[in-house]
Design a protein around this motif. Structure first.
Motif: not given
Length: 170
Positions: A81, A84-87, A123, A143, A147
């Motif tokens: 992503h 980079r803090d997105q699951d 993430w 998501w 992201a």
């Protein structure tokens, strides 16, 4: 338009709805991700993606065809992503496959996907779907809308199928 017309012949119509987009990916679009990028017709359908376009969470469905490229299993491009803090979550609806995950150091591993399996994608991991079965692999994803996708990566492991056996190669 030609590809869309062909899909309309195959399916009768292309599913559409408010805020829904669809995209077909053909061998010509992704042949460079395979170890031996030849041997298939350029217009071979590899996968289709349907997704929402609005809201804070996006939903999508990816349908990977059971195609082999010189024995290598069909796969999506794969991505990190951009934020980079997105699951992300994947839920396998149909078929059999692998969810390949990779961390920043290139360490790679796979989780088996089968109908009903739910997969949390942290993430910090790049991810791709791989169809290892005899039928289409359908995966539902959710998501965060912000992201983003970074497709500029290479996975160090490849998945092959020979005599109905799955094996991994570096």
């Amino acid at each position: 338009m030609i590809k869309e017309a062909r899909l309309m012949q195959e399916w009768g119509s292309i599913p559409k709805g408010e805020g829904l987009i669809s995209k077909a990916t053909y061998f010509a679009d992704i042949q460079s991700i395979y170890a031996h990028p030849d041997g298939l017709s350029q217009d071979t359908l590899m996968y289709r993606v349907y997704s929402t376009t609005s809201g804070s969470l996006l939903w999508g469905q990816t349908i990977l065809e059971p195609v082999l490229v010189h024995g290598e299993c069909n796969m999506t491009r794969g991505h990190f992503h951009q934020r980079r803090d997105q699951d992300e979550y994947y839920w396998c609806q149909q078929g059999e496959g692998l969810l390949m995950l990779m961390d920043d150091t290139g360490n790679c591993w796979c989780e088996k996907m089968k109908p009903g399996s739910l997969h949390h994608i942290s993430w910090q991991w790049a991810h791709r779907c791989i169809n290892t079965g005899k039928e289409a692999l359908s995966v539902i994803a959710c998501w965060p809308a912000d992201a983003g996708h970074d497709y500029n990566l290479t996975f160090p492991i490849r998945v092959f199928k020979e005599a109905n056996q799955i094996f991994l190669k570096r």
